[in-house]
Design an enzyme around this catalytic site. Sequence first.
Site, PDB file in Angstrom:
ATOM      1  N   TRP A  54     -10.992  12.583  14.613  1.00 31.67           N
ATOM      2  CA  TRP A  54     -10.355  11.992  15.805  1.00 31.67           C
ATOM      3  C   TRP A  54     -11.341  11.103  16.544  1.00 31.67           C
ATOM      4  O   TRP A  54     -10.961  10.064  17.087  1.00 31.67           O
ATOM      5  CB  TRP A  54      -9.770  13.074  16.706  1.00 31.67           C
ATOM      6  CG  TRP A  54      -8.668  13.846  16.036  1.00 31.67           C
ATOM      7  CD1 TRP A  54      -8.646  15.182  15.765  1.00 31.67           C
ATOM      8  CD2 TRP A  54      -7.432  13.316  15.520  1.00 31.67           C
ATOM      9  NE1 TRP A  54      -7.479  15.520  15.117  1.00 31.67           N
ATOM     10  CE2 TRP A  54      -6.724  14.402  14.953  1.00 31.67           C
ATOM     11  CE3 TRP A  54      -6.869  12.050  15.474  1.00 31.67           C
ATOM     12  CZ2 TRP A  54      -5.469  14.248  14.356  1.00 31.67           C
ATOM     13  CZ3 TRP A  54      -5.616  11.894  14.876  1.00 31.67           C
ATOM     14  CH2 TRP A  54      -4.939  12.981  14.326  1.00 31.67           C
ATOM     15  N   ASP A  95     -11.708  13.208  24.854  1.00 32.29           N
ATOM     16  CA  ASP A  95     -10.432  13.631  24.276  1.00 32.29           C
ATOM     17  C   ASP A  95     -10.432  15.156  24.242  1.00 32.29           C
ATOM     18  O   ASP A  95     -11.202  15.769  23.496  1.00 32.29           O
ATOM     19  CB  ASP A  95     -10.321  13.044  22.854  1.00 32.29           C
ATOM     20  CG  ASP A  95      -9.069  13.504  22.115  1.00 32.29           C
ATOM     21  OD1 ASP A  95      -8.308  14.330  22.652  1.00 32.29           O
ATOM     22  OD2 ASP A  95      -8.868  13.023  20.970  1.00 32.29           O
ATOM     23  N   LYS A  99      -0.843  20.155  21.310  1.00 30.78           N
ATOM     24  CA  LYS A  99      -1.738  21.169  20.782  1.00 30.78           C
ATOM     25  C   LYS A  99      -1.678  22.430  21.640  1.00 30.78           C
ATOM     26  O   LYS A  99      -1.551  23.521  21.123  1.00 30.78           O
ATOM     27  CB  LYS A  99      -3.185  20.659  20.719  1.00 30.78           C
ATOM     28  CG  LYS A  99      -3.344  19.343  19.976  1.00 30.78           C
ATOM     29  CD  LYS A  99      -3.096  19.470  18.482  1.00 30.78           C
ATOM     30  CE  LYS A  99      -2.758  18.156  17.803  1.00 30.78           C
ATOM     31  NZ  LYS A  99      -3.852  17.225  17.670  1.00 30.78           N
TER      32      LYS A  99
HETATM   33  C1  LIG Z   1      -3.980  15.858  17.289  1.00 32.38           C
HETATM   34  C2  LIG Z   1      -5.107  15.143  17.906  1.00 32.38           C
HETATM   35  C3  LIG Z   1      -5.053  13.752  18.149  1.00 32.38           C
HETATM   36  C4  LIG Z   1      -3.886  12.891  17.733  1.00 32.38           C
HETATM   37  O1  LIG Z   1      -2.757  13.163  18.473  1.00 32.38           O
HETATM   38  P1  LIG Z   1      -1.435  12.312  18.320  1.00 32.38           P
HETATM   39  O2  LIG Z   1      -0.656  12.713  19.525  1.00 32.38           O
HETATM   40  O3  LIG Z   1      -0.806  12.706  17.035  1.00 32.38           O
HETATM   41  O4  LIG Z   1      -1.799  10.872  18.347  1.00 32.38           O
HETATM   42  C5  LIG Z   1      -6.130  13.167  18.764  1.00 32.38           C
HETATM   43  N1  LIG Z   1      -7.211  13.891  19.150  1.00 32.38           N
HETATM   44  C6  LIG Z   1      -7.282  15.210  18.929  1.00 32.38           C
HETATM   45  C7  LIG Z   1      -8.506  15.962  19.367  1.00 32.38           C
HETATM   46  C8  LIG Z   1      -6.243  15.881  18.305  1.00 32.38           C
HETATM   47  O5  LIG Z   1      -6.337  17.203  18.088  1.00 32.38           O
END
Ligand SMILES: *Cc1c(COP(=O)(O)O)cnc(C)c1O
Length: 360
Positions: free
Chosen positions: A101, A171, A195
């Site tokens: 990511w 993030d 998540k």
């Molecule tokens: C799942 C995830 C993403 C991507 O998320 P989307 O909503 O599918 O774009 C980005 N960063 C992290 C840390 C993730 O776990």
Amino acid sequence: MARIYNFSAGPAVLPEEVLKEAAAEMLDYNGTGMSVMEMSHRSKAYDTIIKEAEQDLRDLLNIPENYKVLFLQGGASLVFASVPMNLMKNRKAGYILTGQWAKKAFAEAKIYGEAVELASSADKTFSYIPDCSDLPITDDMDYVYICENNTIYGTKFHTLPDTKGKPLVADLSSCFLSEPIDVTKYGMLYAGVQKNVGPAGVQIVIIREDLISDECLPGTPTMMKYKTHADNDSLYNTPPTYGIYICGKVFKWLKKMGGLQAMKEYNEKKAKILYDFLDESKLFKGTVRKEDRSLMNVPFVTGNEELDAKFVKEAKAAGLESLKGHRTVGGMRASIYNAMPMEGVEKLVEFMKKFEKENL
Ligand SMILES: *Cc1c(COP(=O)(O)O)cnc(C)c1O
């Protein structure tokens, strides 16, 4: 009706209580005679929903007044682009590469300017967090970017990097609201909610006001400017209304559970059950350096691909689902987010012990 234990990395398990409440309110929300899905985002009922969601989130994270909370859409992956569009004034930023990511965010930033790799743990398949105490950060960098919890590799920054005064952009998708954080340490933090918090499609951005401006990179769409949404309390256009409503319910559930300190203690207990077993097991082993382990995502392997596949299959038959590791890593991964009950992890470890006996 039988609910399984869902170890999916995302979209992931939600509190059963929240799902039941939402079900009960499906046809008639709070005497309105309609579902939240059918309701105008400009209605009084919806205004209360989104305002309460923001306030509850502010309470949970202790968000200072000079930070804006934005409810957006497009998933965490769209933020990979909106970050440089909004924050890369000098067209230069530093990125710490701790997994897929972070790498994707890094690649996206390169479309807009100079994205510099400050540190990486690629040399050992992202199984640790690199030392970030003295990074080669230069004065002309607009921000330093991290992925705080690495969903795929199961690592977590337990200490934030020294950004040498530059705003930290993080993030937090897979660790959002799993423990208390100090929001003032970040210039901006964000999470895709599927998540740990709600249904896919909602992203939450928490950003210091002085970082929000009209001066984005040339060509930035109106919808991608944080200022557009900040000026309109996330109601510039139709937001993902139902998703935000569910997030709001999860915030209330978290408050009822005792807030983020209580959640942290619960999550630590849960993770300990699994990690303790991995440390003593003769068949399974964790893949992450101990001091960098995540409380949310726990990857492990047997060292034998066929046995891994057999484990995932038999676990599923036993009601323990989505334990297959990410397609790029293999092995297994148990995601044990806030809403995963203690019994789920206990059942998993019980099953692993049985599997070990039968297959060693
Ligand atoms: C799942 C995830 C993403 C991507 O998320 P989307 O909503 O599918 O774009 C980005 N960063 C992290 C840390 C993730 O776990």
